[in-house]
Design an enzyme around this catalytic site. Structure first.
Site, PDB file in Angstrom:
ATOM      1  N   THR A 194       1.025  -1.218  -0.006  1.00  0.00           N
ATOM      2  CA  THR A 194      -0.020  -0.034   0.193  1.00  0.00           C
ATOM      3  C   THR A 194       0.601   1.039  -0.135  1.00  0.00           C
ATOM      4  O   THR A 194       0.551   2.361   0.276  1.00  0.00           O
ATOM      5  CB  THR A 194      -0.736  -0.228   1.438  1.00  0.00           C
ATOM      6  OG1 THR A 194       0.160  -0.303   2.608  1.00  0.00           O
ATOM      7  CG2 THR A 194      -1.632  -1.181   1.365  1.00  0.00           C
ATOM      8  N   ASP A 195       2.141   1.044   0.236  1.00  0.00           N
ATOM      9  CA  ASP A 195       3.144   2.532   0.193  1.00  0.00           C
ATOM     10  C   ASP A 195       3.897   1.899  -0.011  1.00  0.00           C
ATOM     11  O   ASP A 195       5.564   2.309   0.125  1.00  0.00           O
ATOM     12  CB  ASP A 195       3.311   2.700   1.439  1.00  0.00           C
ATOM     13  CG  ASP A 195       3.834   4.889   1.286  1.00  0.00           C
ATOM     14  OD1 ASP A 195       3.653   5.028   0.711  1.00  0.00           O
ATOM     15  OD2 ASP A 195       4.552   4.635   2.573  1.00  0.00           O
ATOM     16  N   LEU A 196       4.542   1.378  -1.605  1.00  0.00           N
ATOM     17  CA  LEU A 196       5.730   1.152  -2.494  1.00  0.00           C
ATOM     18  C   LEU A 196       6.498   2.624  -2.592  1.00  0.00           C
ATOM     19  O   LEU A 196       5.810   3.019  -3.659  1.00  0.00           O
ATOM     20  CB  LEU A 196       5.200   0.889  -3.988  1.00  0.00           C
ATOM     21  CG  LEU A 196       6.550  -0.194  -4.284  1.00  0.00           C
ATOM     22  CD1 LEU A 196       7.670  -0.950  -3.180  1.00  0.00           C
ATOM     23  CD2 LEU A 196       6.087  -1.187  -5.664  1.00  0.00           C
TER      24      LEU A 196
END
Length: 239
Positions: A170-172
């Site tokens: 969800t936060d690459l």
């Protein structure tokens, strides 16, 4: 990977008993003692909010990370999670997420131990994971130089492995992708990530988020990044 739980009063631990086989109970508890850890030589504080410590214990390179709330509410309640929170067990969730991905053969750090402390108001959480020696996140590399075509290919192919195993990160961003000088890639920070059937749109959103983090680093810190070369990474990731 063999996991076990240990409960001491209002504190619950989820332990990788293989990774910490040489640690007794008191030594496992000490992995969360920030005051003791900060007295060590060569301990480092990671960039960010200051809650992450890089340290060693029994020749193991480790990372201690405390979970904190973000957003407006996080200004008032920094590290307590309530029973009505969607992610009320973030430490245990990430521990098990890492365990699952290791079983898939994916390049992620090994979880050592996660901790939950129950308070009258909610749960405080921390996790200790393996620190990958010889690896730095992409922001360090692009501060000094541009990524090579081979490195971009390697990063893209690594991301594809996660997509193929239905891992939704969800936060690459550039700080969650680690690289060494040989071009080997690891991906980290799976807080609030999960496994789901990946659609093309899901993959493209993740890749676009990564692109924005490159652009932001270039804009704010004059990092070395050519947007047209990002297509090399994107092509491999979405192949």
């Amino acid at each position: 990977m063999s996991e076990k739980q240990m409960t001491l009063g209002n504190i619950k631990y989820l332990i990788n008993s293989d990774f910490l086989s040489e640690f007794d109970q008191s030594e496992i508890e000490a992995l969360f003692d920030r005051t003791l850890i900060e007295k060590q030589q060569n301990v480092e504080k990671a960039r960010g909010r200051g809650q992450t410590l890089l340290f060693c214990a029994k020749d193991k390179h480790l990372v201690l990370r405390q979970y904190r709330r973000g957003g407006f509410f996080g200004k008032f309640v920094k590290n307590t999670f309530f029973v009505f929170d969607t992610f009320q067990h973030r430490a245990f969730d990430e521990f098990r997420m890492l365990s699952n991905m290791l079983n898939m053969g994916l390049p992620v750090p090994t979880p050592a131990v996660a901790r939950e402390i129950k308070t009258p108001f909610g749960i405080k959480q921390d996790i200790v994971i393996q620190r990958l020696s010889g690896y730095k996140d992409l922001s360090y590399f692009i501060k000094e130089r541009s990524l090579t075509d081979d490195e971009l290919v390697s990063i893209g192919k690594t991301i594809k492995r996660f997509f193929d195993n239905n891992i939704l990160h969800t936060d690459l961003n550039i700080r969650n992708i680690l690289l060494n000088e040989s071009g080997s890639v690891y991906i980290i920070d799976f807080d609030k990530c999960f496994i789901k059937t990946m659609q093309k749109d899901d993959k493209e959103k993740i890749i676009n988020r990564l692109l924005r983090s490159f652009i932001k680093e270039k804009t704010q810190k004059s990092a070395n990044f050519e947007e047209d070369k990002f297509e090399i990474l994107k092509k491999e990731a979405l192949a």
